[in-house]
Scaffold this active site. Structure first.
Site, PDB file in Angstrom:
ATOM      1  N   ASP A 337       0.935  -1.206  -0.128  1.00 27.46           N
ATOM      2  CA  ASP A 337       0.026  -0.091   0.114  1.00 27.46           C
ATOM      3  C   ASP A 337       0.909   1.316   0.071  1.00 27.46           C
ATOM      4  OD1 ASP A 337      -3.058   0.841   0.378  1.00 27.46           O
ATOM      5  OD2 ASP A 337      -1.787   2.062   1.817  1.00 27.46           O
ATOM      6  N   ASN A 345      -2.355  13.025  -3.299  1.00 31.71           N
ATOM      7  CA  ASN A 345      -3.548  13.492  -4.354  1.00 31.71           C
ATOM      8  C   ASN A 345      -4.128  14.852  -3.741  1.00 31.71           C
ATOM      9  OD1 ASN A 345      -3.588  11.488  -6.395  1.00 31.71           O
ATOM     10  ND2 ASN A 345      -5.093   9.999  -5.051  1.00 31.71           N
ATOM     11  N   ASP A 354      -1.994   9.780 -10.379  1.00 30.67           N
ATOM     12  CA  ASP A 354      -2.064   8.732 -11.455  1.00 30.67           C
ATOM     13  C   ASP A 354      -0.545   8.354 -11.999  1.00 30.67           C
ATOM     14  OD1 ASP A 354      -4.780   8.634 -11.319  1.00 30.67           O
ATOM     15  OD2 ASP A 354      -5.127   9.633 -13.180  1.00 30.67           O
ATOM     16  N   GLU A 380      -4.752   2.446  -4.351  1.00 36.47           N
ATOM     17  CA  GLU A 380      -3.330   2.533  -4.213  1.00 36.47           C
ATOM     18  C   GLU A 380      -2.798   1.263  -3.453  1.00 36.47           C
ATOM     19  OE1 GLU A 380      -4.954   4.524  -0.279  1.00 36.47           O
ATOM     20  OE2 GLU A 380      -5.694   4.196  -2.228  1.00 36.47           O
TER      21      GLU A 380
END
Length: 469
Positions: A337, A345, A354, A380
């Site tokens: 993770d 983000n 992305d 993620e």
């Protein structure tokens, strides 16, 4: 009931079966029309057009019997199969009786069953089928009799090849006669008799599409596609060549040498056309294959990262668990993770996020062997499957991944990853293995992130407990 092997194209097999039934019905229909012409003394019904040779009455009866046998061969029920073989035996008897008449110059009374003869009959024995047709009926009857007997497959295929040779020779002879030559050895064979012999042979071959000569034509392979597209043109080309050669000499009056020159040019053009056709077929099949590969790839691939998706991961995990149960092959699962990805983000935007996911896919793929599976598990979170790898080897892989993330030149800020490792154990299913790896990942997060934690295998009735790190 036909059992289709795994390499046969079921749609093509069904098409062959439908073709066989349609041929049987067509043969019966044409032969019954000829018999009606004999019964009511209508010579036009016994020929294809006025002035053309008539089909013998006993030949028409043989075709009706063969067509009925072909239909019954594809019906369910033992009595239908036995009755179909009796019909094929009658076909063989008709051909054999005619050959006896020729060999011993006898009249067995089967040549003039209806007591009349069409106005134009070719041959010295009115109403008698030609010698090649009699031989063909012997082979046709044998073909029907041997259909259900697999141990005689090669003999049955030999009968089929002999029938094809007779039919194609008849067509070539007719083409040469049409171009102007007379006295051909098959000249007394009516055209519709020759065509029905060809169709009957193809119908009997198509009745067993997964055996013998037709097995290749129904295969779900490139060879099968080539056979389906090219066998019939290859059979007809000699007929066309013979007709064109005789046409050049008889109708155009060309000398034999010049006719050979033009024939060579025509043959070269025909071969070039077949080559182009094959090349076009190859191109079409290759395009379809690539599209199929792309569709399968897209169905199991995460578009953003290029890794396997959740569905493909589940299939790979199920396969490894099966290998664990059946062959005692261990493997390890890594759950990964990205650390603080939501904050990344929020600060740099989803386009930058992305890009991080794309780089993650590249780094994970570069760290694995071809036999390993890397998947985007969701958001993620990622998962790695390492076949034939214990927890020590899996921890080494996880350490390399940590180093790769730490050494990558991230454009915005450093990105780290936390990893949980779990080795498979006897009695594991997908749920408890994923739970153990997830628990190790949770421990790595709570221990400060950017690290690897190995799960401790739980005790089971089938396996001793293992200590984790």
């Amino acid at each position: 009931m036909i059992t289709v092997p795994f390499h046969q194209d079921m749609r093509v097999v069904q098409w062959f079966m439908r073709f066989s039934r349609a041929v049987a019905l067509l043969i019966c229909a044409v032969a019954l029309v000829v018999l009606a012409g004999w019964w009511w003394n209508r010579p036009l019904l016994t020929t294809m057009w006025p002035g053309q040779a008539a089909m013998a009455a006993n030949a028409a009866i043989g075709f009706v019997l063969s067509g009925g046998s072909l239909l019954l061969s594809q019906s369910r029920g033992p009595w239908r199969s036995r009755f179909g073989r009796w019909l094929s035996l009658a076909v063989l008897a008709i051909g054999t009786a005619t050959l006896v008449e020729y060999l011993w110059v006898e009249d067995l009374g089967i040549d003039h069953l209806f007591g009349v003869t069409p106005a134009r009959w070719s041959g010295p024995w009115p109403g008698r089928m030609a010698e090649p047709v009699a031989v063909a009926f012997v082979l046709l009857g044998g073909l029907g009799l041997l259909l259900p007997v697999r141990r005689w497959l090669y003999l049955r295929e030999g009968f089929a090849v002999g029938l094809l040779a007779i039919a194609m020779s008849g067509l070539a002879s007719y083409g040469i006669e049409l171009a102007g030559s007379n006295g051909m050895p098959f000249g007394r064979v009516p055209l519709h008799t020759t065509l029905l012999l060809l169709l009957a042979t193809l119908g009997w071959l198509s009745a067993t599409p997964t055996l013998g000569l037709t097995r290749v034509a129904t295969a779900d392979t490139l060879g099968g596609a080539l056979a389906r597209h090219l066998l019939l043109p290859a059979l007809l080309l000699p007929v066309v060549f013979a007709f064109v050669f005789e046409l050049l000499q008889s109708w155009l009056g060309l000398p034999e040498t010049l006719a050979f020159v033009f024939m060579a040019l025509f043959s070269g053009g025909a071969v070039a056309g077949l080559v182009w056709w094959v090349a076009n077929l190859f191109d079409t099949l290759e395009r379809q294959r690539r599209e199929s590969v792309l569709l399968r790839y897209d169905a199991g691939t995460d578009i953003l990262t290029g890794l396997a998706n959740r569905r493909a991961f589940g299939e790979a995990l199920a396969g490894l668990l099966h290998g664990q149960r059946e062959h005692d092959r261990m493997f390890s699962l890594l759950m990964l993770d990205l650390d603080r990805f939501k904050a990344y983000n929020d600060e740099f935007g989803h386009l930058a996020g992305d890009q991080v996911l794309r780089v993650t896919g590249h780094l994970l793929g570069a760290a694995l062997r071809p036999s390993d599976t890397a998947a985007r598990y969701g958001g993620e979170e990622f998962a790695l499957l390492l076949p034939d790898t214990d927890e020590t080897g899996a921890s080494e892989v996880a350490a390399r991944i940590l180093d790769a993330f730490r050494g990558y030149a991230w454009p915005q800020c450093a990105v780290t990853i936390s990893i949980g490792v779990a080795q498979s154990a006897r009695g594991d299913d997908a749920e408890n293995l994923i739970q153990r790896a997830d628990a190790a990942l949770y421990d790595a997060k709570h221990a400060g992130r950017d690290r690897v934690v190995t799960a401790t295998a739980v005790a089971s009735p089938e396996a001793a407990p293992r200590s984790g790190t």
